[in-house]
Design a protein around this motif. Sequence first.
Motif: not given
Length: 505
Positions: A239, A243, A247, A252
């Motif tokens: 993440v 991420g 996102p 993710t």
Amino acid sequence: MRRSPLPGLMTVTRRRFVLTSQAELPGQGHPDRRRTLAVSCLGVFLLVVALTALNVALPEIAGDFDAEIDDLQWIVDSYAVVFAGLLLAGGALGDRIGRRAALILGFAIFAAGNGFGATAGSVNVMIIARVIAGLGAAIMMPATLSAISEVFNNQDRGRAIALWASLAGAGGAFGPAIGGWLITISGWQAVFVLNAALAVLGLVGARVWVPVLPGQRTGRFDIIGTVLSVAAVGCLVYVAIEGPGHPLAVTTISAVIGSFVFIAAFIAHERRTPDPLLPLSLFDDRDRVAGAGTLVIAAIGFNGVLFVAALLLQIGWQETALVTGLLLVPIGVIEVIVANTCMPLSERFGVSNVITFGLVIMAVGYVGMGLVPEGNRPVFIVAGLVAGAGNGLAIPLSVDRVVGEVEPAFAGSAASLNDMSIELGASIGVGVLGAIQRIVFEAQLDEGQSTLVSDIASDESRSAFRAASNAGLFFAAGAMIVGIFVARRTRSGPEPVATVAGTQS
């Protein structure tokens, strides 16, 4: 005054670190104590150098493999994820098979991973090699500290562990310069060759010099807990790296959900199992929780900044690998110097206050590094000295909080908790700061323009890269401010003063 509630528990003094065992060693300790100390110090020095020296080699690796920033992040973090995820298991393994066996096994696997890394011809192969090395590091690291605690008596153990900690700091101080020098005379492969050679030396030393130190812990090994801890750390780092740029991607979101699920499952499992990988009673002490949290946040800043700064200096400033290493050396040197003064300062001003001041000047140093004009080496060094001094104040006192009172049979697990906090922070720091650096850089490029690190050559692209690197440094400063609130969430009442085993302070 901080007392151990039961006889024979491990205590830490702010003047010196002391790990006590239930049975005191006679006289001066084990006859092979100094040889064991030498092997343990070599081990911790090697592990830190392996992290810091590689940062300087990243631009050359990127050029050979046509790598982007996120590729470099995974080269660094593949090692750190396995290292952090398996540290608890490594400590528990050493508690069972003994410190000597754990050192030999750890050195052997670490040497194999680095030897494989020296022959890597692609990013994927190098990541596999780093995973192998991380496995060896996770077994070796807790054993280096636990072995020292078992062979020294109370009178000398504090000085021995202080030397161990100083060698860790020296690895951070001189790792970048060593890496820069090796790249200058040979190439990035030399960094891996040196790591492998030192690991072989450590293996031989452990086999010949370290006495047989039988395990103190019985019961079944917590395999389920090991799998859950690695899965949780892996999801968290994924993440952190992927991420920010993606996102809403399915991977993710899955990693975010996985992080919560695996952490919850790990806690639930550790509560039920009779032989936990990590005794959850360690977290009953708010000082310990605050110390572990502070270590995570400080490592996010420190290790993330080293990653970003190494790329900034070589790509944004066009410094050589050797000069880059030398510019980063003062950060580690001042950290070692200041670390030796933090205990007396804490006795005068209080632990929380000294840690807070350390985090504040870390933030100031990171902001300063981001504001330095291109090529202004003296000002960059000054900013680095300020940041390093803050780290030297915050880290040792936070370690003091973490490795407080614990049963000797769980000494390896306690040391692993301390190490895991730092390595988890390091993984997240490289992931988050590297992601910020990548996203801000790519946002400034024209559509279709290459994002390969080796293609950053024009004045415009280098300017964009400097701005992106500065964004990462500023984020690190903000994280240190958050760390202040974590560091001050301790137990109520007067500042605790730790005791030397069996004495009062």
